[in-house]
Design a protein around this motif. Structure first.
Motif, PDB file in Angstrom:
ATOM      1  N   ILE A 199     127.010 -34.466  67.917  1.00 46.04           N
ATOM      2  CA  ILE A 199     126.076 -35.492  67.454  1.00 46.04           C
ATOM      3  C   ILE A 199     124.818 -34.838  66.900  1.00 46.04           C
ATOM      4  N   GLU A 200     124.343 -33.818  67.571  1.00 48.27           N
ATOM      5  CA  GLU A 200     123.175 -33.088  67.075  1.00 48.27           C
ATOM      6  C   GLU A 200     123.453 -32.500  65.697  1.00 48.27           C
ATOM      7  N   GLU A 201     124.652 -31.989  65.498  1.00 47.81           N
ATOM      8  CA  GLU A 201     125.017 -31.413  64.197  1.00 47.81           C
ATOM      9  C   GLU A 201     125.075 -32.485  63.115  1.00 47.81           C
ATOM     10  N   LEU A 202     125.543 -33.690  63.450  1.00 41.86           N
ATOM     11  CA  LEU A 202     125.561 -34.777  62.474  1.00 41.86           C
ATOM     12  C   LEU A 202     124.144 -35.093  61.998  1.00 41.86           C
ATOM     13  N   ALA A 203     123.205 -35.157  62.933  1.00 41.20           N
ATOM     14  CA  ALA A 203     121.822 -35.465  62.564  1.00 41.20           C
ATOM     15  C   ALA A 203     121.211 -34.345  61.729  1.00 41.20           C
ATOM     16  N   THR A 204     121.518 -33.108  62.066  1.00 44.78           N
ATOM     17  CA  THR A 204     121.009 -31.974  61.289  1.00 44.78           C
ATOM     18  C   THR A 204     121.578 -31.988  59.876  1.00 44.78           C
TER      19      THR A 204
END
Length: 269
Positions: free
Chosen positions: A214-219
């Motif tokens: 999820i963090e990677e999606l936001a980044t």
């Protein structure tokens, strides 16, 4: 932005699902805010995550307006967006019912101080660069294209604007046996009440196995300072309010991020 939905019929069916949910949402665990302990916990979480009031904040997937009402209570200028008309109807009714309160009155007290707009949470009908913060609660998991939704939310924000996403691990129970695993939503029941999600609806977040994804999606969507953390005070309030319910013991987390700040400028917070 083009629609993220595979076809209009699926989008209509998903909206119909949430229109049905509107009839029970405020009495269901996790729908409304239950009692003063939970209310204060959410207010504290919002205060911690958002810029100082008054700020322009949009609550995407506002549902019956619980978070929107709390945001208004904190002094923010609030817009709530949802594609389920029945949810919006209940949100407007609730806002009107408290509009005479000094915390909510917008001058003459005749109308709610929150602007509710019919539209897709993943592609909100809001001008680009007009918001200081985008928030949502229990929404990201329910989107067929969360990456495009995150990009759309970034579009709404001014420089150094805040993204605040509250969610839980709705179908994953691995965290009970191994708290260090940091699981996200997995597969599970697709039935809520006596009606079902559309058969052909694909929800990618349900298959995500770790918070880092999820963090990677936001980044990838262009956000910076991306982080996911647990909310122990909200969790404690939930345990108090929902003991014995399907929500009993679920972890609550927040995905927080911001849009980049132009070189030489200072973030608002």
């Amino acid at each position: 932005m083009m629609s993220q939905w595979p076809d209009p019929a699926t989008e209509d069916a998903w909206a119909a699902y949430w229109n049905d949910e509107a009839t029970v949402w405020d009495s269901a665990p996790g729908g409304s805010v239950s009692g003063e302990l939970e209310r204060v916990a959410w207010l504290d979480a919002l205060t911690e995550q958002l810029p100082p009031a008054p700020a322009d904040v949009v609550d995407v997937g506002t549902g019956t307006g619980e978070m929107a009402l709390l945001l208004a209570n904190l002094g923010h200028r609030v817009t709530g967006v949802d594609f389920a008309e029945h949810m919006l109807r209940r949100a407007r009714d609730k806002a009107r019912s408290v509009s005479s309160s000094p915390s909510f009155a917008d001058g003459d007290g005749a109308d709610p101080p929150i602007r509710f707009v019919h539209g897709d949470a993943a592609d909100p009908p809001i001008p680009s660069g007009s918001m200081d913060a985008v928030i949502n609660r229990w929404v990201l998991w329910a989107l067929p294209d969360p990456e495009r939704a995150l990009s759309a939310w970034r579009r709404l924000l001014r420089p150094a604007g805040r993204l605040v996403v509250f969610d839980s691990w709705w179908w994953g129970r691995e965290w009970i046996e191994d708290p260090g695993y940091r699981p996200m939503l997995t597969s599970g029941s697709e039935v809520s009440g006596d009606h079902s999600m559309p058969d052909d609806l694909q929800l990618p977040i349900k298959d995500v196995r770790a918070v880092v994804e999820i963090e990677e999606l936001a980044t990838t969507a262009g956000f910076v300072d991306v982080a996911v953390e647990r909310l122990p005070r909200v969790e404690m309030a939930w345990r108090n309010a929902h003991t014995g319910s399907i929500m009993d013991g679920l972890p609550i987390h927040v995905l927080s991020a911001r849009t980049p700040t132009p070189s030489g400028s200072t973030p608002r917070r």
